[in-house]
Design a protein around this motif. Structure first.
Motif, PDB file in Angstrom:
ATOM      1  N   TYR A  20      22.220-115.107  25.335  1.00  0.00           N
ATOM      2  CA  TYR A  20      23.149-114.368  24.952  1.00  0.00           C
ATOM      3  C   TYR A  20      23.277-114.315  23.294  1.00  0.00           C
ATOM      4  O   TYR A  20      23.407-113.532  22.486  1.00  0.00           O
ATOM      5  CB  TYR A  20      24.764-114.582  25.180  1.00  0.00           C
ATOM      6  N   ARG A  21      23.142-115.572  22.802  1.00  0.00           N
ATOM      7  CA  ARG A  21      23.166-115.722  21.508  1.00  0.00           C
ATOM      8  C   ARG A  21      21.862-114.950  20.691  1.00  0.00           C
ATOM      9  O   ARG A  21      22.180-114.540  19.557  1.00  0.00           O
ATOM     10  CB  ARG A  21      23.189-117.280  21.037  1.00  0.00           C
ATOM     11  N   MET A  22      20.728-115.468  21.160  1.00  0.00           N
ATOM     12  CA  MET A  22      19.758-114.733  20.696  1.00  0.00           C
ATOM     13  C   MET A  22      20.263-113.091  20.458  1.00  0.00           C
ATOM     14  O   MET A  22      19.627-112.709  19.366  1.00  0.00           O
ATOM     15  CB  MET A  22      18.482-115.075  21.553  1.00  0.00           C
ATOM     16  N   LEU A  23      20.437-112.441  21.665  1.00  0.00           N
ATOM     17  CA  LEU A  23      20.542-111.085  21.582  1.00  0.00           C
ATOM     18  C   LEU A  23      21.560-110.662  20.407  1.00  0.00           C
ATOM     19  O   LEU A  23      21.496-109.733  19.950  1.00  0.00           O
ATOM     20  CB  LEU A  23      20.840-110.538  22.861  1.00  0.00           C
ATOM     21  N   LEU A  24      22.800-111.620  20.557  1.00  0.00           N
ATOM     22  CA  LEU A  24      23.845-111.281  19.717  1.00  0.00           C
ATOM     23  C   LEU A  24      23.517-111.423  18.089  1.00  0.00           C
ATOM     24  O   LEU A  24      23.997-110.848  17.282  1.00  0.00           O
ATOM     25  CB  LEU A  24      25.220-112.083  20.105  1.00  0.00           C
ATOM     26  N   ILE A  25      22.663-112.034  18.125  1.00  0.00           N
ATOM     27  CA  ILE A  25      22.351-112.527  16.521  1.00  0.00           C
ATOM     28  C   ILE A  25      21.300-111.120  16.074  1.00  0.00           C
ATOM     29  O   ILE A  25      21.016-111.274  14.988  1.00  0.00           O
ATOM     30  CB  ILE A  25      21.912-113.821  16.254  1.00  0.00           C
ATOM     31  N   LEU A  26      20.711-110.627  16.934  1.00  0.00           N
ATOM     32  CA  LEU A  26      19.732-109.844  16.482  1.00  0.00           C
ATOM     33  C   LEU A  26      19.846-108.852  15.362  1.00  0.00           C
ATOM     34  O   LEU A  26      19.392-108.734  14.457  1.00  0.00           O
ATOM     35  CB  LEU A  26      19.257-108.956  17.696  1.00  0.00           C
ATOM     36  N   PRO A  27      21.305-108.183  15.294  1.00  0.00           N
ATOM     37  CA  PRO A  27      21.492-107.355  14.165  1.00  0.00           C
ATOM     38  C   PRO A  27      21.214-107.959  12.824  1.00  0.00           C
ATOM     39  O   PRO A  27      21.242-107.488  11.939  1.00  0.00           O
ATOM     40  CB  PRO A  27      22.856-106.985  14.472  1.00  0.00           C
ATOM     41  N   TRP A  28      21.424-109.201  12.841  1.00  0.00           N
ATOM     42  CA  TRP A  28      21.626-110.014  11.592  1.00  0.00           C
ATOM     43  C   TRP A  28      19.929-110.303  11.158  1.00  0.00           C
ATOM     44  O   TRP A  28      19.435-110.501  10.219  1.00  0.00           O
ATOM     45  CB  TRP A  28      22.398-111.444  11.737  1.00  0.00           C
ATOM     46  N   ALA A  29      19.195-110.474  12.168  1.00  0.00           N
ATOM     47  CA  ALA A  29      17.796-111.179  12.046  1.00  0.00           C
ATOM     48  C   ALA A  29      17.025-110.116  11.569  1.00  0.00           C
ATOM     49  O   ALA A  29      15.996-110.318  10.858  1.00  0.00           O
ATOM     50  CB  ALA A  29      17.229-111.880  13.321  1.00  0.00           C
ATOM     51  N   VAL A  30      17.227-108.658  12.072  1.00  0.00           N
ATOM     52  CA  VAL A  30      16.304-107.706  11.660  1.00  0.00           C
ATOM     53  C   VAL A  30      16.796-107.111  10.282  1.00  0.00           C
ATOM     54  O   VAL A  30      18.002-107.067  10.176  1.00  0.00           O
ATOM     55  CB  VAL A  30      16.554-106.566  12.824  1.00  0.00           C
ATOM     56  N   TRP A  90      28.364-103.359  13.231  1.00  0.00           N
ATOM     57  CA  TRP A  90      27.295-103.793  14.255  1.00  0.00           C
ATOM     58  C   TRP A  90      26.245-104.606  13.214  1.00  0.00           C
ATOM     59  O   TRP A  90      25.973-105.808  13.636  1.00  0.00           O
ATOM     60  CB  TRP A  90      26.562-102.761  14.478  1.00  0.00           C
ATOM     61  N   PHE A 100      28.806-108.585  12.270  1.00  0.00           N
ATOM     62  CA  PHE A 100      29.433-109.250  13.096  1.00  0.00           C
ATOM     63  C   PHE A 100      28.610-110.490  13.495  1.00  0.00           C
ATOM     64  O   PHE A 100      29.382-111.464  13.797  1.00  0.00           O
ATOM     65  CB  PHE A 100      29.895-108.607  14.411  1.00  0.00           C
ATOM     66  N   PHE A 138      27.151-112.463  11.737  1.00  0.00           N
ATOM     67  CA  PHE A 138      27.262-113.666  10.749  1.00  0.00           C
ATOM     68  C   PHE A 138      28.885-114.385  10.775  1.00  0.00           C
ATOM     69  O   PHE A 138      28.728-115.466  10.822  1.00  0.00           O
ATOM     70  CB  PHE A 138      27.146-113.100   9.250  1.00  0.00           C
ATOM     71  N   LEU A 165      28.844-116.166  14.313  1.00  0.00           N
ATOM     72  CA  LEU A 165      28.165-117.785  14.102  1.00  0.00           C
ATOM     73  C   LEU A 165      29.120-118.548  13.271  1.00  0.00           C
ATOM     74  O   LEU A 165      29.214-119.933  13.708  1.00  0.00           O
ATOM     75  CB  LEU A 165      26.732-117.637  13.471  1.00  0.00           C
ATOM     76  N   ALA A 202      24.262-104.786  20.927  1.00  0.00           N
ATOM     77  CA  ALA A 202      23.949-105.736  19.875  1.00  0.00           C
ATOM     78  C   ALA A 202      22.356-105.140  20.012  1.00  0.00           C
ATOM     79  O   ALA A 202      21.838-105.225  18.573  1.00  0.00           O
ATOM     80  CB  ALA A 202      23.901-106.897  19.771  1.00  0.00           C
ATOM     81  N   PHE A 204      16.484-119.248   5.633  1.00  0.00           N
ATOM     82  CA  PHE A 204      16.613-117.996   6.201  1.00  0.00           C
ATOM     83  C   PHE A 204      17.302-117.071   5.558  1.00  0.00           C
ATOM     84  O   PHE A 204      17.019-115.799   5.324  1.00  0.00           O
ATOM     85  CB  PHE A 204      17.186-118.280   7.700  1.00  0.00           C
ATOM     86  N   LEU A 252      15.379-113.446   4.019  1.00  0.00           N
ATOM     87  CA  LEU A 252      16.005-112.188   4.393  1.00  0.00           C
ATOM     88  C   LEU A 252      16.524-111.338   3.444  1.00  0.00           C
ATOM     89  O   LEU A 252      16.295-110.091   3.393  1.00  0.00           O
ATOM     90  CB  LEU A 252      17.224-112.394   5.293  1.00  0.00           C
ATOM     91  N   PHE A 308      13.413-116.265  11.901  1.00  0.00           N
ATOM     92  CA  PHE A 308      14.569-116.270  12.621  1.00  0.00           C
ATOM     93  C   PHE A 308      14.586-117.193  13.574  1.00  0.00           C
ATOM     94  O   PHE A 308      15.352-118.255  13.672  1.00  0.00           O
ATOM     95  CB  PHE A 308      15.107-114.763  12.846  1.00  0.00           C
ATOM     96  N   VAL A 317      24.056-122.508  13.609  1.00  0.00           N
ATOM     97  CA  VAL A 317      25.440-122.552  13.717  1.00  0.00           C
ATOM     98  C   VAL A 317      25.723-124.076  12.952  1.00  0.00           C
ATOM     99  O   VAL A 317      26.810-123.821  12.094  1.00  0.00           O
ATOM    100  CB  VAL A 317      25.985-122.913  15.247  1.00  0.00           C
ATOM    101  N   LEU A 359      25.660-123.093   9.099  1.00  0.00           N
ATOM    102  CA  LEU A 359      26.733-122.183   8.709  1.00  0.00           C
ATOM    103  C   LEU A 359      27.816-122.784   8.642  1.00  0.00           C
ATOM    104  O   LEU A 359      28.912-122.519   7.618  1.00  0.00           O
ATOM    105  CB  LEU A 359      26.851-120.842   9.422  1.00  0.00           C
TER     106      LEU A 359
END
Lengths: 331, 300
Positions: free
Chosen positions: A142-152, A202, A205, A207, A210, B47, B224, B228, B282, B290, B293
């Motif tokens: 879940y965490r990986m997927l939810l952070i995706l918008p920030w990582a890209v 989108w 969120f 950041f 986390l 997401a 990171f 970015l 990433f 976590v 931050l």
């Protein structure tokens, strides 16, 4: 560490001793703190040269009629000197009362944009952090997927949203399947605003999520146990234990969120391009339009909008910090 | 992160036992579990969907395929990637972006760490204004700085160079990193510094040999963030890099729009290629995110 101890001792000593001369005090200060200063020097130099000096120059530009025709430049071997003139507050007066009176609508939209975006990102981030902050299966996934918008990178994700939101794109397809109206997200003024806010939420969120997740983990579990002993409901535990415990995190990230959203250039610029309708431009992208979106490029006007943005933020931050520290004193 | 949670959350022992008994603290009923996973699945889907979508679109060969996604399924192809890599400046742009991104990361983390450490450990005159300046620099809109910065870069001969762009990016990324790292250093016990000093290390030595290794989570988050910042930046890059062989990806990508007349399939393929290095960075730092931050948030 001795350095810090000396720093503390110095304060006490100052009461007893007569104040030394300026030179002597400077020398003593230098002896004590030169390590600290040396360590800060690179940052200070970089910021002074690349932020401080340009800022002063930029503020000066706002009192001139500089544009792309009269600013000095070098073409090949020929150097053309600056030829703009001093106009005083004319740029500011024009912005506020000028013929097209652009500033006020942009200002109102910027405030709406900032408030709505920050509420949504902080709210979503907090909600998801609370959901994530427990033992469960698949947490890491879940965490990986939810952070995706920030990582890209933003321009990749925003580009993806352009595909999704374009006429006949996936979002309209979904809305059509549900028999809902399908506004043209990238050209209808109101729909553009909604789209911009949604995309920015989108993007923003992860950041928040986390940061809150970390904040939640620093709240001692004894507090929850005590609250439970006292018979607090889950909602009471959330408002009485979680929210106060998060205050150090939430006050900082909310402030950062406000500053970043207010200055959010990428989302609006990349989503609608420089030819997007005017009504969706926040102050920052409006300034950029004055800068690059027309000929001759209006450097002075653009910088004036920038200075207005900056002063708004500085004033706001001042109030915000005072308000926060008063809250903390009261709590 | 698992260490943090298991430590502060009592776990119901023998949760799998079929015997019915009242729930212990930290346990959930079946309904709550379903609800939790349901909500998180929806959130994770929202997401991840746009990212997955662009990956999918990039596999279609026609430039209007994004309007008819069903078509792609039957004839997936990597031809877009082939075109992007072989027939555009993509390789050059990628290399430029990597140089600038990694350069910003190295320079930015180094100078923000030393400043953050000084602010965290030493009470020297000027440390308060310095922290406030960091916050202040977050507020600068691009348009005030653009012309003056352009002139400075021109007069220093830094236009159209990697160093110039790296410096510009440092000026935006360093303040937040320093802020973040100051918070992280605050969480490292001062006794460690004192022990180092007693053993005869200089303040720099203490910083470099003791604190930097301990601060890895914080440092990797700062890395990171700086990477970015540089990797995705558009406004400065498109005006400070003048020649096509110095373009970074974000600038180069925009030339597609005019050059290939909105060929979205190529755009999608290059977007995916751009996302990969960021994703790798990433992935390397994500387990520290976590912790890194939070320290910045709570102590900022």
């Amino acid at each position: 560490m001795t350095v810090a101890v000396q720093g503390r001792a110095r304060k006490e000593r100052r009461d007893r001793e007569p104040r030394a001369g300026l030179i002597a005090r400077l020398r003593r200060s230098y002896d004590q703190h030169w390590y600290a200063w040396v360590m800060c020097t690179p940052v200070v130099v970089v910021l002074a040269v690349l932020v401080g000096y340009p800022l002063v120059q930029g503020v000066i530009l706002t009192f001139t009629n500089a544009n792309s025709l009269n600013v000095g430049r070098t073409i090949g071997v020929n150097h053309i000197p600056d030829s703009y003139t001093w106009v005083g507050f004319q740029n500011y007066v024009d912005l506020l009362t000028g013929p097209d009176n652009q500033l006020v609508p942009h200002f109102v939209w910027t405030i709406v944009w900032t408030v709505v975006c920050v509420v949504l990102t902080v709210g979503t981030g907090l909600g998801l952090a609370v959901l994530m902050n427990r033992k469960m299966r698949g947490r890491a996934v879940y965490r990986m997927l939810l952070i995706l918008p920030w990582a890209v990178p933003t321009f990749v994700t925003v580009f993806s949203w352009r595909l999704l939101l374009s006429d006949g794109g996936a979002v309209d397809g979904l809305l059509g399947a549900l028999h809902l109206p399908q506004p043209s997200w990238l050209s209808d003024p109101l729909a553009m605003k909604v789209a911009a806010i949604l995309v920015n939420t989108w993007v923003g969120f992860p950041f928040m999520m986390l940061s809150f997740l970390g904040g939640l983990q620093s709240i001692p579990s004894e507090l929850y146990e005590a609250a439970e002993m006292d018979g607090a409901t889950p909602w009471q535990r959330f408002t009485q234990v979680t929210l106060p415990g998060l205050r150090p995190v939430s006050s900082t990230v909310t402030l950062l969120g406000i500053i970043w959203t207010f200055n959010q250039f990428n989302v609006i610029y990349l989503l609608f391009g420089s030819n997007g309708t005017d009504s969706v431009q926040i102050l920052v992208t409006y300034a950029y339009q004055l800068f690059f979106g027309q000929m001759p490029q209006d450097y002075a006007g653009s910088a004036a909008v920038g200075v207005i943005c900056l002063s708004l933020l500085v004033v706001f931050t001042g109030f915000y910090r005072r308000w926060m520290s008063r809250n903390e004193a009261a709590a | 992160m698992s260490t943090l949670t298991t430590a502060d959350r009592p776990v119901g022992v023998g949760a799998a036992k079929p015997v019915r008994r009242p729930l212990l603290r930290g346990e959930r009923g079946r309904l709550a579990s379903v609800g939790l996973h349901g909500l998180l699945t929806v959130a994770a889907f929202v997401a991840a969907f746009p990212v997955a979508w662009i990956l999918y679109i990039s596999l279609g060969s026609g430039k209007d395929d994004y309007l008819h996604p069903g078509r792609i399924l039957s004839r997936m192809t990597l031809s877009n990637y082939g075109f992007v890599v072989n027939h555009t400046g993509f390789g050059t742009w990628m290399l430029n972006s990597l140089i600038v991104g990694l350069g910003t990361m190295a320079v930015g983390v180094l100078i923000s760490a030393s400043a953050g450490y000084a602010v965290s450990r030493m009470r020297f005159p000027g440390h308060r204004p310095l922290m406030y300046t960091f916050l202040l620099t977050q507020m600068f809109p691009v348009s005030v700085l653009m012309v003056p910065l352009y002139k400075i870069m021109a007069s220093l001969g830094l236009l159209d160079t990697y160093q110039g762009l790296i410096l510009v990016y440092c000026s935006t990324a360093v303040p937040y990193s320093a802020w973040l790292l100051k918070g992280y250093f605050d969480t490292i016990p001062v006794e460690i510094d004192e022990a180092g000093r007693i053993d005869g290390l200089s303040p720099f030595g203490t910083f470099w040999r003791l604190i930097v290794p301990l601060a890895k989570p914080g440092l990797s988050v700062a890395a990171f963030y700086t990477f970015l910042t540089a990797w995705g930046e558009v406004a400065f890059a498109s005006h400070f890099m003048l020649s096509a062989d110095k373009y970074t990806l974000s600038v180069g990508l925009q030339t597609y729009i005019s050059q290939y007349n909105s060929q979205w399939n190529y755009m999608a393929a290059s977007a995916v290629l751009i996302a990969i290095p960021a994703g790798v960075v990433f992935y390397l730092v994500q387990k520290h995110l976590v912790a890194g931050l939070t320290a910045g948030g709570t102590k900022g």
